[in-house]
Design a protein around this motif. Structure first.
Motif, short mmCIF file in Angstrom:
data_model
loop_
_atom_site.label_atom_id
_atom_site.label_comp_id
_atom_site.label_asym_id
_atom_site.label_seq_id
_atom_site.Cartn_x
_atom_site.Cartn_y
_atom_site.Cartn_z
N ASP A 147 0.84 -1.48 0.20
CA ASP A 147 -0.25 -0.32 -0.16
C ASP A 147 1.07 1.08 0.01
O ASP A 147 1.27 1.49 1.14
CB ASP A 147 -0.68 -0.09 1.06
N ALA A 148 1.09 1.24 -0.79
CA ALA A 148 2.40 2.87 -1.29
C ALA A 148 1.31 3.94 -0.39
O ALA A 148 2.78 5.03 0.26
CB ALA A 148 2.46 2.71 -2.53
N ASP A 149 0.71 4.56 -1.44
CA ASP A 149 -0.13 5.55 -0.75
C ASP A 149 0.59 5.33 1.03
O ASP A 149 -0.13 7.14 1.59
CB ASP A 149 -1.68 5.77 -1.51
N ALA A 150 -0.84 4.41 1.72
CA ALA A 150 -0.59 4.15 2.71
C ALA A 150 1.20 4.11 3.70
O ALA A 150 1.48 4.02 5.01
CB ALA A 150 -1.22 3.41 3.60
N GLY A 151 1.95 3.75 2.95
CA GLY A 151 3.44 3.24 3.41
C GLY A 151 3.25 2.57 4.07
O GLY A 151 4.48 1.65 5.18
N ALA A 152 2.71 1.12 3.42
CA ALA A 152 2.58 -0.09 4.28
C ALA A 152 2.57 -1.42 3.29
O ALA A 152 2.28 -1.00 1.96
CB ALA A 152 1.92 -0.32 4.78
N VAL A 153 3.45 -2.31 3.52
CA VAL A 153 4.09 -3.46 3.77
C VAL A 153 2.69 -4.76 3.37
O VAL A 153 2.37 -4.76 5.32
CB VAL A 153 5.09 -4.33 3.42
N LEU A 154 1.95 -5.12 2.82
CA LEU A 154 1.25 -6.62 3.30
C LEU A 154 1.20 -8.24 3.18
O LEU A 154 2.21 -8.37 2.03
CB LEU A 154 -0.32 -6.36 2.85
N LEU A 155 1.29 -8.50 4.53
CA LEU A 155 1.58 -9.79 4.74
C LEU A 155 0.93 -11.15 4.19
O LEU A 155 -0.69 -10.34 4.87
CB LEU A 155 2.25 -9.80 6.24
N GLU A 156 0.49 -12.05 4.40
CA GLU A 156 0.16 -12.34 3.41
C GLU A 156 -1.12 -13.44 4.58
O GLU A 156 -2.40 -13.27 5.14
CB GLU A 156 0.02 -14.11 3.17
N SER A 157 -0.58 -13.12 6.30
CA SER A 157 -0.60 -13.22 7.55
C SER A 157 -2.16 -11.85 7.87
O SER A 157 -2.64 -12.47 9.16
CB SER A 157 -0.04 -13.73 8.71
N GLY A 158 -1.64 -11.25 6.97
CA GLY A 158 -2.78 -10.00 7.21
C GLY A 158 -2.22 -9.16 8.16
O GLY A 158 -3.05 -7.69 8.22
N MET A 159 -0.63 -9.31 8.58
CA MET A 159 -0.43 -8.03 9.08
C MET A 159 -0.29 -7.28 8.52
O MET A 159 0.06 -7.02 7.02
CB MET A 159 0.90 -8.64 9.74
N ARG A 160 0.13 -5.64 8.98
CA ARG A 160 0.54 -4.67 7.74
C ARG A 160 1.97 -4.35 8.69
O ARG A 160 1.78 -3.90 10.14
CB ARG A 160 -0.87 -3.36 7.68
N VAL A 161 2.81 -4.06 7.63
CA VAL A 161 4.76 -3.09 7.78
C VAL A 161 4.37 -1.80 7.70
O VAL A 161 4.93 -1.23 6.37
CB VAL A 161 5.63 -4.50 7.73
N SER A 162 4.49 -0.98 8.39
CA SER A 162 4.83 0.74 8.10
C SER A 162 6.23 0.82 7.93
O SER A 162 6.76 0.54 8.81
CB SER A 162 3.96 1.50 9.06
N TYR A 163 6.48 1.90 6.77
CA TYR A 163 8.00 2.31 6.44
C TYR A 163 8.23 3.82 6.06
O TYR A 163 6.97 3.91 5.62
CB TYR A 163 8.17 1.74 5.01
#
Length: 441
Positions: A93-109
């Protein structure tokens, strides 16, 4: 100040750099950011890094998987500012600055580095992957080793000369460095086993075919080096088929041109494509699925996102695409990590990346390799020694270098391969009973 999406106990004013991929590029970038003023998160779906250039030796029983791989946590554990996450990325999610994982976790960057590498390209025939595994993972290398060794065991049991010869036939598809290395190593393994360990097999029944749809093998090397490699392989008994594309792959045969070839094992090395990172970022990929990047390795229009390694379409000073080689990924990762460190600590702008060619190489067989340094080339025994030195040096740590060096010396003196193990619990489809057909290319 943003909340940490992976549930750290406190908020942080430090920049967060997320690296997706623990291969050559990702690890080099993470190491360069080690002990910096950034919180670094490396995400990979596997818990280990892998020295892929030597994976063919796992497939041919010369080395064990542990000899060329190491847990990522061990590699990066010395850096307190680096956290490793085991997970599979499914999107960004480039607009939100987050990587999406299969587990449902979002990792911001704050900064994102995509270093997911490449995968084998079956040119629209993904069903072929079942019967013709490539060499990108430990699982694939062990599967190839399993099929090779089982084929010889079944040939020993067979009383049918036609079936015996078919089981002793290995087809390697693709005449690039991987295909050339596999063809030579498979022939060496088979000849040694037949001459030493089997009683009802004959060396003249051993057959290794190297299939290349183009006009010559080692297309990225100068003609005289490719000719040397072809002559060497033919002299040791490898059959080279040029100009004939593969039409079909099944459990017990392949069709090349109009000829059906019965086989005990098929190995794929005919081409690669980038992982689906372009789809994650919503950008139009270039040739081979690679993502076009700016000179500083950033994504055009997204200065906080960087792409390196095999999935990046970076260009040299002459405007030519950089090859998908380990040395390119490693140099890009180290360059980007150091540049990001300076930017975060000193506020300096990111400089453009410039590739320094350390040479392209392929091993052909015992005492035979080719090296292309651009202006000058090497071949033969000296190139083989240099290939061995370079590959040992590039291993992840001193322990692996010692282990691999000792095993290579022992194997060179005795010709024995100590990793010839068949996992009796591994699922395996008998080559004489299962069949899978696909349409023509």
């Amino acid at each position: 100040m943003k909340p940490d999406p992976i549930a750290e106990p406190a908020l942080s004013l430090r920049a967060t750099v997320v690296i997706v991929g623990g291969g050559f590029g990702g690890l080099a970038c993470a190491r360069a950011l080690g002990n910096s003023d950034a919180d670094v998160i490396l995400i990979d779906k596997r818990n280990h890094n892998l020295f892929q250039p030597l994976l063919y030796q796992v497939a041919t029983a010369a080395l064990s998987p542990a000899d060329i791989s190491e847990p990522i946590r061990r590699t990066l554990g010395r850096y307190p500012n680096i956290r490793v996450l085991l997970g599979e990325v499914t999107g960004v999610d480039a607009d939100a600055g987050a990587v999406l994982l299969e587990s449902g976790m979002r990792v911001s960057y704050d900064h994102l580095v995509i270093a997911t590498g490449s995968e084998y390209n079956y040119f629209g025939n993904d069903d072929w992957r079942t019967w013709a595994p490539g060499l990108k993972t430990v699982h694939e290398a062990r599967l190839i080793r399993q099929r090779l060794l089982l084929a010889y065991e079944r040939a020993e049991l067979s009383g049918n000369p036609v079936e015996k010869r078919a089981l002793l036939t290995t087809v390697v598809i693709g005449g690039g460095p991987t295909g050339v290395e596999m063809a030579g190593a498979v022939h060496e393994l088979g000849r040694y086993m037949i001459e030493r360990d089997f009683r009802s097999l004959r060396a003249e029944d051993l057959r290794v075919l190297l299939i290349e749809a183009g006009p010559r093998i080692l297309n990225g090397f100068p003609d005289h080096l490719a000719d040397y490699a072809a002559d060497y392989l033919r002299n040791i008994g490898v059959e080279i088929r040029l100009g004939d594309p593969v039409q079909k792959i099944a459990s017990d045969h392949v069709v090349v041109g109009s000829e059906r070839i019965e086989t005990g094992c098929v190995i794929w090395g005919a081409g690669v494509k980038a992982t689906p990172a372009a789809r994650w970022l919503g950008v139009e990929p270039g040739p081979g699925g690679r993502i076009p990047v700016a000179p500083d390795l950033s994504l055009p229009g997204r200065p906080e996102i960087f792409v390196i390694g095999d999935c990046a379409l970076a260009k040299d000073d002459a405007g030519e695409p950089l090859p998908g080689l380990a040395q390119v990924a490693k140099q890009q990762g180290r360059h980007l990590g150091r540049a990001l460190r300076r930017k975060l600590e000193q506020g300096t702008a990111l400089p453009p990346f410039r590739f320094h060619n350390r040479g392209n190489t392929a091993v052909v067989g015992r005492n035979a390799a080719v090296f292309d340094f651009g202006r000058w080339q090497m071949k033969g025994r000296l190139a083989w020694y240099l290939w061995a030195i370079v590959h040992v040096w590039l291993l992840v740590n001193f322990e692996k270098r010692i282990l691999v060096s000792l095993q290579w010396i022992w194997r060179y003196v005795t010709r024995q391969r100590g990793a010839r193990l068949i996992d009796e619990s591994a699922p395996e489809v008998p080559a004489t009973t299962a069949r899978s057909e696909t349409s023509n290319v």
